[in-house]
Design a protein around this motif. Structure first.
Motif, short mmCIF file in Angstrom:
data_model
loop_
_atom_site.label_atom_id
_atom_site.label_comp_id
_atom_site.label_asym_id
_atom_site.label_seq_id
_atom_site.Cartn_x
_atom_site.Cartn_y
_atom_site.Cartn_z
N HIS A 83 0.83 -1.21 0.00
CA HIS A 83 0.00 0.00 0.00
C HIS A 83 0.86 1.25 0.00
CE1 HIS A 83 0.82 -1.15 4.16
NE2 HIS A 83 0.63 0.10 4.52
N GLN A 84 0.23 2.37 -0.29
CA GLN A 84 0.94 3.65 -0.30
C GLN A 84 -0.07 4.76 0.01
OE1 GLN A 84 2.48 3.95 -4.31
NE2 GLN A 84 0.55 4.71 -5.17
N VAL A 85 0.45 5.92 0.29
CA VAL A 85 -0.45 7.05 0.54
C VAL A 85 -0.08 8.17 -0.43
CG1 VAL A 85 -1.27 8.74 2.21
CG2 VAL A 85 -0.71 6.42 2.98
N THR A 86 -1.04 8.58 -1.23
CA THR A 86 -0.84 9.67 -2.18
C THR A 86 -1.74 10.82 -1.77
OG1 THR A 86 -0.56 7.99 -3.88
CG2 THR A 86 -0.89 10.23 -4.65
N LEU A 87 -1.15 11.96 -1.47
CA LEU A 87 -1.97 13.08 -1.02
C LEU A 87 -2.25 14.01 -2.19
CD1 LEU A 87 -0.12 13.77 2.35
CD2 LEU A 87 -2.27 12.56 2.02
N SER A 88 -3.53 14.16 -2.54
CA SER A 88 -3.85 15.07 -3.64
C SER A 88 -4.90 16.09 -3.23
CB SER A 88 -4.33 14.28 -4.86
OG SER A 88 -5.40 13.46 -4.49
N GLU A 89 -5.69 15.77 -2.19
CA GLU A 89 -6.73 16.71 -1.78
C GLU A 89 -6.10 17.83 -0.94
OE1 GLU A 89 -10.48 15.24 -0.24
OE2 GLU A 89 -9.99 13.26 -1.02
N ASN A 90 -6.67 19.03 -1.09
CA ASN A 90 -6.13 20.17 -0.35
C ASN A 90 -6.82 20.25 1.02
OD1 ASN A 90 -4.65 22.40 0.15
ND2 ASN A 90 -6.01 23.81 -0.96
N ASP A 91 -6.63 19.23 1.80
CA ASP A 91 -7.29 19.15 3.10
C ASP A 91 -6.40 18.30 4.00
OD1 ASP A 91 -9.18 19.46 5.01
OD2 ASP A 91 -10.84 18.57 3.87
N VAL A 92 -6.60 18.41 5.30
CA VAL A 92 -5.75 17.65 6.22
C VAL A 92 -6.27 16.22 6.33
CG1 VAL A 92 -4.90 17.48 8.60
CG2 VAL A 92 -5.18 19.72 7.53
N ARG A 93 -5.36 15.27 6.16
CA ARG A 93 -5.76 13.87 6.28
C ARG A 93 -5.21 13.32 7.59
NH1 ARG A 93 -3.35 8.97 5.08
NH2 ARG A 93 -4.90 7.33 4.80
N TYR A 94 -6.10 12.72 8.37
CA TYR A 94 -5.68 12.07 9.61
C TYR A 94 -5.86 10.58 9.46
CZ TYR A 94 -5.79 16.52 12.15
OH TYR A 94 -5.55 17.79 12.59
N SER A 95 -4.88 9.82 9.92
CA SER A 95 -5.01 8.37 9.90
C SER A 95 -4.43 7.84 11.20
CB SER A 95 -4.26 7.80 8.70
OG SER A 95 -4.37 6.41 8.72
N LEU A 96 -5.23 7.05 11.88
CA LEU A 96 -4.82 6.46 13.15
C LEU A 96 -4.48 5.00 12.90
CD1 LEU A 96 -4.95 7.01 16.32
CD2 LEU A 96 -7.13 5.82 16.19
N GLY A 97 -3.27 4.57 13.27
CA GLY A 97 -2.87 3.19 12.98
C GLY A 97 -2.65 2.38 14.24
N LEU A 98 -3.17 1.17 14.22
CA LEU A 98 -2.89 0.23 15.31
C LEU A 98 -2.04 -0.87 14.71
CD1 LEU A 98 -3.52 -0.79 18.24
CD2 LEU A 98 -5.40 -2.07 17.21
N PHE A 99 -0.76 -0.92 15.08
CA PHE A 99 0.18 -1.89 14.50
C PHE A 99 0.35 -3.03 15.50
CE2 PHE A 99 1.15 2.32 12.87
CZ PHE A 99 1.18 2.10 11.50
N SER A 100 -0.02 -4.24 15.10
CA SER A 100 0.05 -5.38 16.03
C SER A 100 1.23 -6.28 15.71
CB SER A 100 -1.22 -6.22 15.93
OG SER A 100 -2.33 -5.42 16.15
N PHE A 101 1.88 -6.73 16.76
CA PHE A 101 3.03 -7.64 16.61
C PHE A 101 2.78 -8.87 17.46
CE2 PHE A 101 4.52 -3.46 15.65
CZ PHE A 101 5.46 -3.63 14.65
N ARG A 102 3.32 -10.00 17.05
CA ARG A 102 3.24 -11.21 17.88
C ARG A 102 4.50 -11.30 18.72
NH1 ARG A 102 0.08 -15.84 16.19
NH2 ARG A 102 1.75 -17.18 16.90
N ALA A 103 4.33 -11.70 19.96
CA ALA A 103 5.52 -11.88 20.81
C ALA A 103 6.12 -13.25 20.48
CB ALA A 103 5.11 -11.82 22.27
N GLY A 104 7.42 -13.35 20.45
CA GLY A 104 8.09 -14.64 20.25
C GLY A 104 8.08 -15.09 18.79
N GLU A 105 8.37 -16.39 18.62
CA GLU A 105 8.50 -16.94 17.26
C GLU A 105 7.13 -17.16 16.62
OE1 GLU A 105 10.57 -20.59 17.80
OE2 GLU A 105 12.53 -19.63 17.80
N THR A 106 7.11 -17.07 15.30
CA THR A 106 5.87 -17.34 14.57
C THR A 106 5.92 -18.74 14.00
OG1 THR A 106 5.57 -15.02 14.04
CG2 THR A 106 4.47 -16.58 12.59
N HIS A 107 4.93 -19.54 14.35
CA HIS A 107 4.84 -20.91 13.82
C HIS A 107 3.62 -21.00 12.92
CE1 HIS A 107 7.89 -22.75 16.51
NE2 HIS A 107 7.55 -21.75 17.27
#
Ligand SMILES: O=C(O)CCC(=O)C(=O)O
Ligand SMILES: [Fe+2]
Length: 201
Positions: free
Chosen positions: A161-185
């Motif tokens: 994904h990418q973010v392209t800003l073209s509108e003349n307005d303020v864009r807000y984006s709230l992100g929740l980034f989740s990680f797994r603890a330890g090894e992934t099986h």
């Protein structure tokens, strides 16, 4: 023109495992994740439009603080997706990007984005085209990250994904980034002759 899958969580039953509503939503989500690694969730009963507008109004106030106040809230670790590498300035969970965000996949397990009405987010489709996310009220976007790709043995690909800003307005984006603890099986159900294990723990 390809569109992102929209999954409607209005029916309370869809939160109850085993119900027909839950099974149907699970099928839609799996399909969307296998296709593009992303889906749009709408939850009008959980996230009201009033809540969204109040929240984004408060962000206006937060971002209006002078920079010298905002930098007091700094964080030493780099952002998982490399915000600081793309020339943006990050203040703990606050990041200001004037030029959008170049094409990338998130390195986390999964990401949930909740944004205001200003367009900008684009998702790369299987047909090699960018799909613009048209923000809907009471919605958020779920993106598969590298972790989900590894866990699913490549059945789900991390969403480009990418973010392209073209509108003349303020864009807000709230992100929740989740990680797994330890090894992934990878669960054994996802490994067979046709789908041999792709990643060692
Ligand atoms: O601004 C957005 O909605 C997306 C941000 C993003 O892709 C990221 O922080 O990894
Ligand atoms: Fe991202």
């Amino acid at each position: 023109m390809a569109k992102l899958a929209i999954v409607d969580f209005s029916n309370e039953d869809c939160f109850k495992p085993g119900t027909s509503s839950w099974l149907s939503i699970r099928k839609d989500i799996c399909h969307a994740l296998e296709e593009v690694g992303c889906f749009v969730a709408i939850l009008p009963d959980k996230i009201s439009s009033e809540l969204c507008s109040t929240f984004f109004r408060m962000l206006d106030e937060l971002f209006d603080f002078p920079t010298e106040i905002k930098v007091k809230n700094s964080y030493e670790k780099p952002y998982p997706t490399g915000y600081l590498n793309v020339g943006n300035t990050g203040y703990e969970s606050l990041a200001i990007a004037d030029a959008g965000l170049r094409s990338h996949r998130d390195r986390d397990f999964s990401t949930i984005l909740c944004q205001n009405h200003v367009k900008g987010l684009e998702i790369y489709s299987k047909d090699d085209e960018w799909i613009c996310f048209d923000p809907l009220p009471s919605s958020f976007v779920f993106l598969a990250g590298d972790g989900l790709q590894v866990w699913s043995n490549d059945r789900i690909r991390a969403c480009k994904h990418q973010v392209t800003l073209s509108e003349n307005d303020v864009r807000y984006s709230l992100g929740l980034f989740s990680f797994r603890a330890g090894e992934t099986h990878t669960p054994k159900e996802l490994i067979d002759e046709d789908n041999p294990l792709q990643y060692n723990p």
